[in-house]
Motif scaffolding. Structure first.
Motif, PDB file in Angstrom:
ATOM      1  N   ALA A   2      -1.555  -8.204  -2.828  1.00 21.27           N
ATOM      2  CA  ALA A   2      -0.591  -7.118  -3.007  1.00 21.27           C
ATOM      3  C   ALA A   2      -0.962  -6.004  -3.621  1.00 21.27           C
ATOM      4  N   GLU A   3      -0.944  -4.941  -3.205  1.00 24.12           N
ATOM      5  CA  GLU A   3      -1.395  -3.551  -3.667  1.00 24.12           C
ATOM      6  C   GLU A   3      -0.293  -3.083  -4.621  1.00 24.12           C
ATOM      7  N   LYS A   4      -0.447  -2.327  -5.806  1.00 25.60           N
ATOM      8  CA  LYS A   4       0.527  -1.566  -6.433  1.00 25.60           C
ATOM      9  C   LYS A   4       1.622  -2.426  -6.901  1.00 25.60           C
ATOM     10  N   LEU A   5       1.389  -3.976  -7.249  1.00 26.61           N
ATOM     11  CA  LEU A   5       2.389  -4.661  -7.927  1.00 26.61           C
ATOM     12  C   LEU A   5       1.496  -5.385  -9.153  1.00 26.61           C
ATOM     13  N   TYR A   6       2.116  -4.973 -10.417  1.00 27.24           N
ATOM     14  CA  TYR A   6       1.401  -5.286 -11.603  1.00 27.24           C
ATOM     15  C   TYR A   6       2.087  -6.340 -12.505  1.00 27.24           C
ATOM     16  N   PHE A   7       1.443  -7.223 -13.085  1.00 28.39           N
ATOM     17  CA  PHE A   7       2.271  -8.207 -13.768  1.00 28.39           C
ATOM     18  C   PHE A   7       1.691  -8.014 -15.251  1.00 28.39           C
ATOM     19  N   ILE A   8       2.735  -7.497 -16.039  1.00 28.82           N
ATOM     20  CA  ILE A   8       2.475  -7.249 -17.648  1.00 28.82           C
ATOM     21  C   ILE A   8       2.972  -8.331 -18.523  1.00 28.82           C
ATOM     22  N   GLY A   9       2.015  -9.241 -19.184  1.00 27.87           N
ATOM     23  CA  GLY A   9       2.574 -10.330 -19.990  1.00 27.87           C
ATOM     24  C   GLY A   9       2.833 -11.560 -19.172  1.00 27.87           C
ATOM     25  N   LEU A  10       2.271 -11.433 -18.048  1.00 26.40           N
ATOM     26  CA  LEU A  10       2.376 -12.941 -17.273  1.00 26.40           C
ATOM     27  C   LEU A  10       1.177 -13.923 -17.662  1.00 26.40           C
ATOM     28  N   SER A  67       0.734  -1.203  -0.154  1.00 21.78           N
ATOM     29  CA  SER A  67       0.086   0.106   0.109  1.00 21.78           C
ATOM     30  C   SER A  67       0.846   1.261  -0.094  1.00 21.78           C
ATOM     31  N   TYR A  68       2.012   1.095   0.550  1.00 19.39           N
ATOM     32  CA  TYR A  68       3.074   2.413   0.836  1.00 19.39           C
ATOM     33  C   TYR A  68       4.058   2.267  -0.197  1.00 19.39           C
TER      34      TYR A  68
END
Length: 438
Positions: free
Chosen positions: A346-354, A118-119
């Motif tokens: 988990a916030e603010k964690l992004y998977f691109i292409g997974l 979050s932070y």
């Protein structure tokens, strides 16, 4: 000013980087190699796109018109590099810099209800960087850690995985066994056969084979198909394939396709494998039971000696810079939501292409990053600690555990995510956000 981190400068990474930059975000990008393009630098020489040139492109950046319908590996690599040059990304990407850890920033003292991330996230690299980012986009790819099955016995000939195979000059002898019958496995068997070597291919499960073209037109671009729903397109594609290449039992050794439709079963876009089966250059074998020196024993009781085995058995999903306890996993990959973008915990964690929805891959990275940009906007509007978007989406969507997924289902989840984010924004503007869709 908020800052974001993109990990990887393959096609997914450069697409994510440009999508965030064009929206005015400050972004750092780390790439462990010295180049843009990821696996397109190291794939086998015979590789061509199985989706068409005009359908496989970054947004507002078409492939060159003089490319063939199905560009070869080096043309795709050059195209990705040209995209990065056109948008000035080479000056931003930190090459030769591997991300070694990504850790959630602890919540401030006294905050007891913060979610992981979050932070923000602390990112450290092999170059000694130690920076805090408001969010991290993971685009390190899933085609770089070879997976080889554990089979009893020992094979004493040469073995090569598709992830490092380049061409037939690397093979020993002329009796070659290809293990695995996805698109890559079929490509490798065809590569061997076209160089007049003796090729066998292990096919344990039946697949729906699809030609690359109908009526001389790439299959994704046949005009009349756009008038039908995805299930209707599935049926029409199977009927056209039956007319064009016949059924599985017309090719000695091929097992019957699993699943009643393309969506329910495995689909392979390759008709050259079938061509060489009919010409006797490729022989289909069942699953392997055990090894004994150069001898391979198969599940039907037959055996044969080989000089080289080519493994086309896929890759492990690896995220070496993330603690696996941060999110639940299944089938070797994080459990994800929102079209494969976020995890529940988990916030603010992004998977691109997974995730690899069947069909053109390059466009999906921009589509995912656009949704990420919308999530970033909602987090920033919520102030310190952001918004509980990951849990909100996970509470209203089905989990995604696969990599190879049916595109229609993926598109529906992307559209559903857009709807849910719009509902969350509307609820937030009216007061405390609701965790129910509006």
């Amino acid at each position: 000013m908020s800052r974001y981190c993109v990990i990887g400068a393959g096609a997914a990474g450069v697409s994510a980087l440009q999508q965030l930059r064009r929206r005015g975000h400050s972004v750092d990008c780390f790439e462990k190699t010295d180049r843009v393009g990821g696996h397109w630098h190291t794939d086998y020489d015979a590789l061509h796109l199985i989706t068409s040139r005009d359908m496989t492109a970054f947004e507002d950046f078409p492939m060159p018109a003089d490319y063939p319908h199905f560009p070869r590996r080096d043309q795709v690599r050059a195209y990705i590099e040209s995209y990065a040059r056109e948008h000035g990304l080479y000056e931003i990407i930190r090459f030769g810099t591997a991300v070694t850890s990504v850790e959630p920033v602890p919540a401030p003292e006294g905050v007891t209800d913060a979610r992981t991330g979050s932070y923000g996230w602390r990112v450290t690299t092999s170059a000694g960087d130690d920076e805090v980012y408001d969010g991290v986009l993971v685009a390190n790819g899933h085609l770089w850690d070879p997976r080889i099955p554990d089979i009893p016995g020992e094979f004493t000939g040469k073995t090569i995985h598709s992830g490092v195979y380049k061409n037939v000059s690397e093979l020993e002898g002329d009796r070659i066994l290809v293990v695995g019958a996805g698109n890559s496995g079929c490509d490798l068997a065809v590569d061997v056969a076209q160089h007049r070597l003796d090729a066998d291919i292990v096919i344990r499960h039946g697949s729906w084979f699809q030609p690359k073209t109908y009526f001389g037109v790439p299959r994704q671009e046949v005009p009349f198909l756009a008038d039908f729903s995805p299930p209707e397109q599935d049926l029409i594609s199977r009927l056209m394939a039956r007319l064009s290449i016949g059924e599985w039992n017309a090719y000695p050794g091929l097992p019957e396709p699993e699943g009643a439709t393309l969506a329910e079963g495995r689909a392979v876009v390759n008709d050259l494998l079938l061509y060489w089966i009919h010409h006797g250059r490729i022989t289909v074998r069942p699953g392997i039971e055990r090894f004994d020196g150069n001898t391979v024993h198969f599940g039907d009781g037959t055996s044969r000696d080989y000089d080289t085995i080519l493994w086309a058995t896929g890759f492990n999903v690896r995220l070496p810079f993330l603690d696996s306890s941060l999110f639940p996993s299944a089938a070797g990959a994080p459990v994800r939501y929102a079209g494969g973008i976020v995890t529940e915990t988990a916030e603010k964690l992004y998977f691109i292409g997974l995730i690899a929805p069947r069909g053109p891959q390059i466009p999906i990275y921009g589509m995912q990053t656009k949704l990420v940009a919308r999530m970033i906007e909602l987090h920033e509007q919520a102030g310190p600690g952001g918004a509980p978007l990951a849990g909100y989406l996970a509470s209203l969507q089905e989990p995604e555990t696969g990599i190879d997924v049916v595109r229609d289902g993926w598109l529906r989840q992307m559209a559903d995510t857009e709807r849910l984010l719009a509902a969350y924004a509307k609820s937030s503007s009216n007061g405390a956000p609701s965790l129910q869709p509006m």
